[in-house]
Every structure is written in C-alpha cells, then in structure tokens.
Design a protein around this motif. Sequence first.
Motif, PDB file in Angstrom:
ATOM      1  N   GLY A  44       2.907  14.183  -8.989  1.00  0.00           N
ATOM      2  CA  GLY A  44       3.995  15.156  -9.117  1.00  0.00           C
ATOM      3  C   GLY A  44       4.430  15.312 -10.561  1.00  0.00           C
ATOM      4  O   GLY A  44       4.639  16.427 -11.039  1.00  0.00           O
ATOM      5  N   ARG A  45       4.563  14.168 -11.253  1.00  0.00           N
ATOM      6  CA  ARG A  45       4.925  14.224 -12.675  1.00  0.00           C
ATOM      7  C   ARG A  45       3.879  14.977 -13.472  1.00  0.00           C
ATOM      8  O   ARG A  45       4.208  15.770 -14.355  1.00  0.00           O
ATOM      9  N   ALA A  46       2.607  14.710 -13.176  1.00  0.00           N
ATOM     10  CA  ALA A  46       1.523  15.387 -13.900  1.00  0.00           C
ATOM     11  C   ALA A  46       1.578  16.891 -13.659  1.00  0.00           C
ATOM     12  O   ALA A  46       1.380  17.680 -14.585  1.00  0.00           O
ATOM     13  N   ARG A  47       1.861  17.289 -12.389  1.00  0.00           N
ATOM     14  CA  ARG A  47       1.980  18.724 -12.083  1.00  0.00           C
ATOM     15  C   ARG A  47       3.133  19.348 -12.849  1.00  0.00           C
ATOM     16  O   ARG A  47       3.007  20.435 -13.403  1.00  0.00           O
ATOM     17  N   VAL A  48       4.261  18.664 -12.887  1.00  0.00           N
ATOM     18  CA  VAL A  48       5.431  19.188 -13.601  1.00  0.00           C
ATOM     19  C   VAL A  48       5.126  19.290 -15.091  1.00  0.00           C
ATOM     20  O   VAL A  48       5.439  20.294 -15.726  1.00  0.00           O
ATOM     21  N   ARG A  63       0.838  -1.214   0.000  1.00  0.00           N
ATOM     22  CA  ARG A  63       0.000   0.000   0.000  1.00  0.00           C
ATOM     23  C   ARG A  63       0.865   1.253   0.000  1.00  0.00           C
ATOM     24  O   ARG A  63       0.566   2.222  -0.688  1.00  0.00           O
ATOM     25  N   GLU A  64       1.941   1.224   0.807  1.00  0.00           N
ATOM     26  CA  GLU A  64       2.833   2.382   0.849  1.00  0.00           C
ATOM     27  C   GLU A  64       3.504   2.596  -0.499  1.00  0.00           C
ATOM     28  O   GLU A  64       3.655   3.734  -0.949  1.00  0.00           O
ATOM     29  N   ALA A  96       3.118   5.844  -2.767  1.00  0.00           N
ATOM     30  CA  ALA A  96       4.292   6.592  -3.237  1.00  0.00           C
ATOM     31  C   ALA A  96       4.259   6.718  -4.754  1.00  0.00           C
ATOM     32  O   ALA A  96       4.569   7.781  -5.301  1.00  0.00           O
ATOM     33  N   ALA A  97       3.890   5.646  -5.431  1.00  0.00           N
ATOM     34  CA  ALA A  97       3.807   5.698  -6.898  1.00  0.00           C
ATOM     35  C   ALA A  97       2.730   6.688  -7.338  1.00  0.00           C
ATOM     36  O   ALA A  97       2.924   7.438  -8.295  1.00  0.00           O
ATOM     37  N   ALA A  98       1.606   6.715  -6.623  1.00  0.00           N
ATOM     38  CA  ALA A  98       0.532   7.650  -6.968  1.00  0.00           C
ATOM     39  C   ALA A  98       0.997   9.094  -6.742  1.00  0.00           C
ATOM     40  O   ALA A  98       0.730   9.970  -7.571  1.00  0.00           O
ATOM     41  N   ARG A  99       1.704   9.334  -5.602  1.00  0.00           N
ATOM     42  CA  ARG A  99       2.221  10.692  -5.357  1.00  0.00           C
ATOM     43  C   ARG A  99       3.210  11.093  -6.440  1.00  0.00           C
ATOM     44  O   ARG A  99       3.188  12.223  -6.924  1.00  0.00           O
TER      45      ARG A  99
END
Length: 139
Positions: free
Chosen positions: A83-87, A71-72, A76-79
């Motif tokens: 982050g990649r999408a924001r960049v 789950r962690e 982490a992969a989702a975060r």
Amino acid sequence: MEEVYGGYRPRISPGPQGVAGRAGLWAPASRPRGSPGGAPSPAAPPPEALRRRLVRALQRAVAPGGSRRAREAEAAAAREERGRARVESALSRLRAELLEMRFQNRQLARTLLDVNMKMQLLRKEHELHTALEFQKTLQ
C-alpha cells in the motif's frame, strides 16, 4: 497412581500454565527401587537424549512459517508495504504531472505576455497611423 487398562501409569501433575507433563520435553522423574525411605531422586536423561529433545523443541518453537499470528502479522506488514509503495508511486506521478503543469503554465504566461506586447505595439502603430492620416487630411 491410577490404573489404566490393567496396568499402572504415574500421575503427571500439570506443568506451567496448566500444560501436563512439563511440555513433553522429558519423562517425569521416577522413583528408583530400593532407595532409602522411598525418596524420589531426579532421573536425568542422558546428555545426548536431552540435547536432541531440546533441539526438537526449539525447532518446533521457531519452525519456518512460525505461528499463525506471526504469519498474519507478516502478511499485514506486506500488505501495508505494498500500500505504501502504491501511494508513493501515485505521489511520484502526481509530482511529475505538477512539474509538467508548472512548465506549461510558465510557457503560457510568456506567450500571453508576448501577445499583450504585440497588441500594445499594434495599437500604438494604429494610433500613429491614424494621427498621420488625420494630419494629411488637415493639410
């Protein structure tokens, strides 16, 4: 055998990686009464019971949500993906702004060239007009 609360229970040896009782999949082998020489013979559970135990063990092993580590890792992969999408979004906006600035820069350069040409024409006209005025005064 060791005595437990007045009764007896068989001693279970540690299984793989120190897990007692073969990870709880089935009961330890029992000694059939009256076997020659007291040699243990493996007591196999009925096929249906074995199948149910295996299915339950498999379902626990791959339960929805998985382990905490899984789950962690998913979180982490989702975060990281967010982050990649924001960049990527920020880079896309910057590219659009750069294109707009390039377009405005070219427009401004054209305007400046036009103004420079008009100034040169006006200067030449002024020089001609001054030369004509000077010639008129000489006559």
